[in-house]
Design an enzyme around this catalytic site. Structure first.
Site, PDB file in Angstrom:
ATOM      1  N   ARG A  62       0.993  -1.225   0.026  1.00 41.71           N
ATOM      2  CA  ARG A  62       0.145   0.023  -0.031  1.00 41.71           C
ATOM      3  C   ARG A  62       0.798   1.368  -0.053  1.00 41.71           C
ATOM      4  O   ARG A  62       0.655   2.188  -0.581  1.00 41.71           O
ATOM      5  CB  ARG A  62      -0.939   0.171   1.322  1.00 41.71           C
ATOM      6  N   HIS A  66       0.690   4.380  -2.609  1.00 41.40           N
ATOM      7  CA  HIS A  66       0.482   5.901  -2.028  1.00 41.40           C
ATOM      8  C   HIS A  66       1.421   6.992  -2.611  1.00 41.40           C
ATOM      9  O   HIS A  66       1.304   7.902  -2.826  1.00 41.40           O
ATOM     10  CB  HIS A  66       0.120   5.890  -0.651  1.00 41.40           C
ATOM     11  N   ASN A  94      -6.861  10.601   6.795  1.00 43.88           N
ATOM     12  CA  ASN A  94      -5.716   9.758   7.656  1.00 43.88           C
ATOM     13  C   ASN A  94      -5.419   8.570   6.853  1.00 43.88           C
ATOM     14  O   ASN A  94      -6.257   7.663   6.828  1.00 43.88           O
ATOM     15  CB  ASN A  94      -6.183   9.587   9.019  1.00 43.88           C
ATOM     16  N   HIS A 191      -5.668  -5.418  -3.182  1.00 41.32           N
ATOM     17  CA  HIS A 191      -6.639  -5.795  -1.837  1.00 41.32           C
ATOM     18  C   HIS A 191      -6.759  -7.298  -1.522  1.00 41.32           C
ATOM     19  O   HIS A 191      -7.541  -7.448  -0.916  1.00 41.32           O
ATOM     20  CB  HIS A 191      -7.848  -4.996  -2.167  1.00 41.32           C
TER      21      HIS A 191
HETATM   22  C1  HEM Z   1      -8.250   1.866  -6.457  1.00 43.95           C
HETATM   23  C2  HEM Z   1      -8.176   2.814  -5.535  1.00 43.95           C
HETATM   24  C3  HEM Z   1      -8.005   2.524  -4.120  1.00 43.95           C
HETATM   25  C4  HEM Z   1      -8.370   2.749  -3.031  1.00 43.95           C
HETATM   26  C5  HEM Z   1      -9.759   3.679  -3.028  1.00 43.95           C
HETATM   27  C6  HEM Z   1      -7.896   2.056  -2.092  1.00 43.95           C
HETATM   28  C7  HEM Z   1      -8.452   2.329  -0.675  1.00 43.95           C
HETATM   29  C8  HEM Z   1      -8.010   1.618   0.537  1.00 43.95           C
HETATM   30  C9  HEM Z   1      -8.515   1.736   1.845  1.00 43.95           C
HETATM   31  C10 HEM Z   1      -9.545   2.740   2.188  1.00 43.95           C
HETATM   32  C11 HEM Z   1      -7.827   0.892   2.624  1.00 43.95           C
HETATM   33  C12 HEM Z   1      -7.787   0.583   4.199  1.00 43.95           C
HETATM   34  C13 HEM Z   1      -7.090   1.742   5.144  1.00 43.95           C
HETATM   35  C14 HEM Z   1      -7.694   1.303   6.316  1.00 43.95           C
HETATM   36  O1  HEM Z   1      -8.715   1.511   6.656  1.00 43.95           O
HETATM   37  O2  HEM Z   1      -6.798   0.925   7.123  1.00 43.95           O
HETATM   38  C15 HEM Z   1      -6.685   0.238   1.724  1.00 43.95           C
HETATM   39  C16 HEM Z   1      -5.989  -0.640   2.305  1.00 43.95           C
HETATM   40  C17 HEM Z   1      -5.168  -1.363   1.370  1.00 43.95           C
HETATM   41  N1  HEM Z   1      -4.512  -1.069  -0.069  1.00 43.95           N
HETATM   42 FE1  HEM Z   1      -6.023   0.242  -1.160  1.00 43.95          FE
HETATM   43  N2  HEM Z   1      -7.043   1.366  -2.341  1.00 43.95           N
HETATM   44  C18 HEM Z   1      -6.802   1.499  -3.499  1.00 43.95           C
HETATM   45  C19 HEM Z   1      -5.967   1.031  -4.452  1.00 43.95           C
HETATM   46  C20 HEM Z   1      -4.744   0.219  -3.927  1.00 43.95           C
HETATM   47  C21 HEM Z   1      -3.636  -0.382  -4.778  1.00 43.95           C
HETATM   48  C22 HEM Z   1      -3.556   0.166  -6.399  1.00 43.95           C
HETATM   49  C23 HEM Z   1      -2.758  -0.954  -3.962  1.00 43.95           C
HETATM   50  C24 HEM Z   1      -1.434  -1.779  -4.252  1.00 43.95           C
HETATM   51  C25 HEM Z   1      -1.491  -2.215  -5.560  1.00 43.95           C
HETATM   52  C26 HEM Z   1      -3.310  -1.174  -2.871  1.00 43.95           C
HETATM   53  C27 HEM Z   1      -3.106  -1.778  -1.599  1.00 43.95           C
HETATM   54  C28 HEM Z   1      -3.854  -1.722  -0.522  1.00 43.95           C
HETATM   55  C29 HEM Z   1      -3.245  -2.833   0.683  1.00 43.95           C
HETATM   56  C30 HEM Z   1      -2.192  -3.689   0.492  1.00 43.95           C
HETATM   57  C31 HEM Z   1      -4.269  -2.595   1.699  1.00 43.95           C
HETATM   58  C32 HEM Z   1      -4.037  -2.988   3.124  1.00 43.95           C
HETATM   59  C33 HEM Z   1      -2.996  -2.336   4.138  1.00 43.95           C
HETATM   60  C34 HEM Z   1      -2.902  -2.978   5.292  1.00 43.95           C
HETATM   61  O3  HEM Z   1      -3.379  -4.080   5.649  1.00 43.95           O
HETATM   62  O4  HEM Z   1      -2.494  -2.488   6.126  1.00 43.95           O
HETATM   63  N3  HEM Z   1      -4.468  -0.278  -2.753  1.00 43.95           N
HETATM   64  N4  HEM Z   1      -6.849   0.766   0.532  1.00 43.95           N
HETATM   65  C1  LIG Z   2      -4.297  10.135  12.013  1.00 46.73           C
HETATM   66  O1  LIG Z   2      -4.204   8.981  13.063  1.00 46.73           O
HETATM   67  C2  LIG Z   2      -3.392   8.963  14.207  1.00 46.73           C
HETATM   68  C3  LIG Z   2      -3.393   7.841  14.811  1.00 46.73           C
HETATM   69  O2  LIG Z   2      -4.569   6.956  14.508  1.00 46.73           O
HETATM   70  C4  LIG Z   2      -3.797  10.331  14.831  1.00 46.73           C
HETATM   71  O3  LIG Z   2      -2.724  10.441  16.048  1.00 46.73           O
HETATM   72  C5  LIG Z   2      -3.362  11.619  14.018  1.00 46.73           C
HETATM   73  O4  LIG Z   2      -3.937  12.871  14.425  1.00 46.73           O
HETATM   74  C6  LIG Z   2      -4.324  11.529  12.684  1.00 46.73           C
HETATM   75  N1  LIG Z   2      -4.207  12.460  11.689  1.00 46.73           N
HETATM   76  C7  LIG Z   2      -5.038  13.156  11.187  1.00 46.73           C
HETATM   77  C8  LIG Z   2      -4.593  14.197  10.251  1.00 46.73           C
HETATM   78  O5  LIG Z   2      -6.186  12.999  11.299  1.00 46.73           O
END
Ligand code: HEM
Ligand SMILES: *[C@@H]1O[C@H](CO)[C@@H](O)[C@H](O)[C@H]1NC(C)=O
Ligand SMILES: *[C@@H]1O[C@H](CO)[C@@H](O)[C@H](O)[C@H]1NC(C)=O
Ligand SMILES: *[C@@H]1O[C@H](CO)[C@@H](O)[C@H](O)[C@H]1NC(C)=O
Ligand SMILES: *[C@@H]1O[C@H](CO)[C@@H](O)[C@H](O)[C@H]1NC(C)=O
Length: 316
Positions: A62, A66, A94, A191
């Site tokens: 991820r 980003h 965040n 994902h």
């Molecule tokens: C298409 C648009 C995308 C959106 C809207 C998106 C959005 C998100 C969101 C919201 C999360 C969860 C964050 C959280 O709540 O902790 C996430 C997790 C993740 N994303 Fe995406 N993502 C996108 C594309 C991608 C791409 C292109 C990759 C890599 C090739 C990717 C890899 C990951 C991975 C591996 C996680 C899990 C992270 C973890 O377990 O800590 N994502 N993504």
């Molecule tokens: C993002 O999350 C961390 C911990 O979850 C928090 O300390 C921080 O203030 C947050 N930052 C923003 C910009 O919301």
């Protein structure tokens, strides 16, 4: 033929017949003379860190996405905030990317072996490939030669796609980075690894339930993420085999079990639905295309006038 089932050397030949050299002037042999041990150091560091913390692979994959989507693949995401500047890391929404220490550690070891040679942006690109291969996904040769940027701005992270985006918005967001509809569907397959906090999908399951979500799945998400959720760590895994890189993510989308609206949207649009079906049916095809799309992602916004940062969290 699945890339994983053959040796890295033959995979290399195979991929080069499909993927042209980078327009950005990157090369698979960039450190061949100057730091031949770089990739091995990164692999060892990432593997060790992943054994201690199984969340590391998903986080590094991820992190690469980003980084590349904001100011290109220039390691801007790795920079710390300073008193004068709030960096991407601390940006809204965040973005909760973690495990920066793994990249910093690999870089510190590389600096000892070959000082001032390997960019942080390249370390991250290699680490992202390694975590996929390590999770039983495909392997591909990473093109290298990126430079590190000197600018990182928290407010620019609003340009990341949102988990609530529809297909049109997602297609536009990827197109801005030179990535096409197939790249969008393919890279969303990232994902297949990892976890999401409730806040990234709870708007789909409370009050008015998103009609595209499987109703049993919506119930199970509601249980994990009640409306008055007190557990900040609560959430759901992004597919049912969240530490294995496979095509389960696509199978689940065909059943209405995508966690994010942005995942499920790929099955509700005629431009993307057929690609989801093809990957749900054919994991080898997904692996091959994922490798190719990751190389394209790694070409996004590569800069020429940057630096080779000594420490990944601060500019030189
Ligand atoms: C298409 C648009 C995308 C959106 C809207 C998106 C959005 C998100 C969101 C919201 C999360 C969860 C964050 C959280 O709540 O902790 C996430 C997790 C993740 N994303 Fe995406 N993502 C996108 C594309 C991608 C791409 C292109 C990759 C890599 C090739 C990717 C890899 C990951 C991975 C591996 C996680 C899990 C992270 C973890 O377990 O800590 N994502 N993504
Ligand atoms: C993002 O999350 C961390 C911990 O979850 C928090 O300390 C921080 O203030 C947050 N930052 C923003 C910009 O919301
Ligand atoms: C392996 O990872 C652990 C946890 O991050 C760290 O404490 C240890 O120093 C690492 N060992 C090597 C040889 O890199
Ligand atoms: C971020 O803030 C700077 C000023 O600090 C502004 O110039 C820039 O346009 C903003 N970028 C976005 C994406 O809002
Ligand atoms: C997609 O989302 C955008 C931004 O929220 C909105 O303007 C647009 O109307 C939506 N398109 C469709 C087809 O729903």
């Amino acid at each position: 033929m699945a890339i994983i089932s053959i040796s890295p050397f033959s995979a290399f030949i195979l991929i080069l017949t499909v993927i042209p050299f980078s327009e950005a002037g990157l090369s698979p042999h960039y450190y061949h003379q100057t730091c031949p041990q770089a990739e091995d150091i990164i692999f060892q560091t990432v593997r060790n860190a992943s054994i201690y913390d199984p969340k590391v692979p998903a986080r590094l994959l991820r992190m690469f996405f980003h980084d590349c989507f904001i100011r290109g693949c220039d390691a801007s995401l790795l920079l710390d905030s300073t008193p004068a500047n709030k960096a991407e890391k601390d940006g809204p929404p965040n973005i909760s990317v973690r495990s920066f220490y793994v990249i910093e550690e690999a870089k510190a070891k590389i600096e000892k072996a070959c000082p001032h040679t390997v960019s942080c942006a390249d370390v991250l690109a290699i680490a992202a490939r390694d975590v996929v291969a390590m999770s039983k996904g495909p392997w591909w040769p990473v093109l290298k030669g990126r430079k590190d940027g000197r600018v990182s701005k928290a407010n620019e992270t609003i340009n990341l796609p949102s988990p609530f985006s529809n297909a049109t918005t997602l297609i536009q967001s990827f197109a801005k980075r030179g990535l096409d509809v197939k790249d969008l569907v393919t890279l969303s397959g990232g994902h297949t690894l990892g976890f999401s906090h409730c806040s990234s999908f709870s708007a789909r399951i409370h009050n008015s339930i998103d009609p595209t979500i499987n109703s049993e799945f919506a119930m199970s998400l509601k249980k994990k993420c009640p409306l008055k959720n007190k557990d900040r760590n609560a959430g759901e895994f992004l597919d049912s085999t969240s530490s294995r890189f496979d095509n389960d993510y696509y199978k689940r989308i065909t059943m209405g079990k995508g966690v994010f609206g942005s995942d499920q949207a790929l099955y509700g649009d005629s431009r993307t639905k057929g690609i989801v079906d093809s990957y749900a049916k054919d994991e080898k095809l997904f692996f091959k295309e994922f490798a190719a799309s990751m190389v394209k992602l790694g070409n996004v916004g590569v800069i020429e006038d940057g630096e080779i940062r000594v420490k990944c969290n601060v500019v030189n």
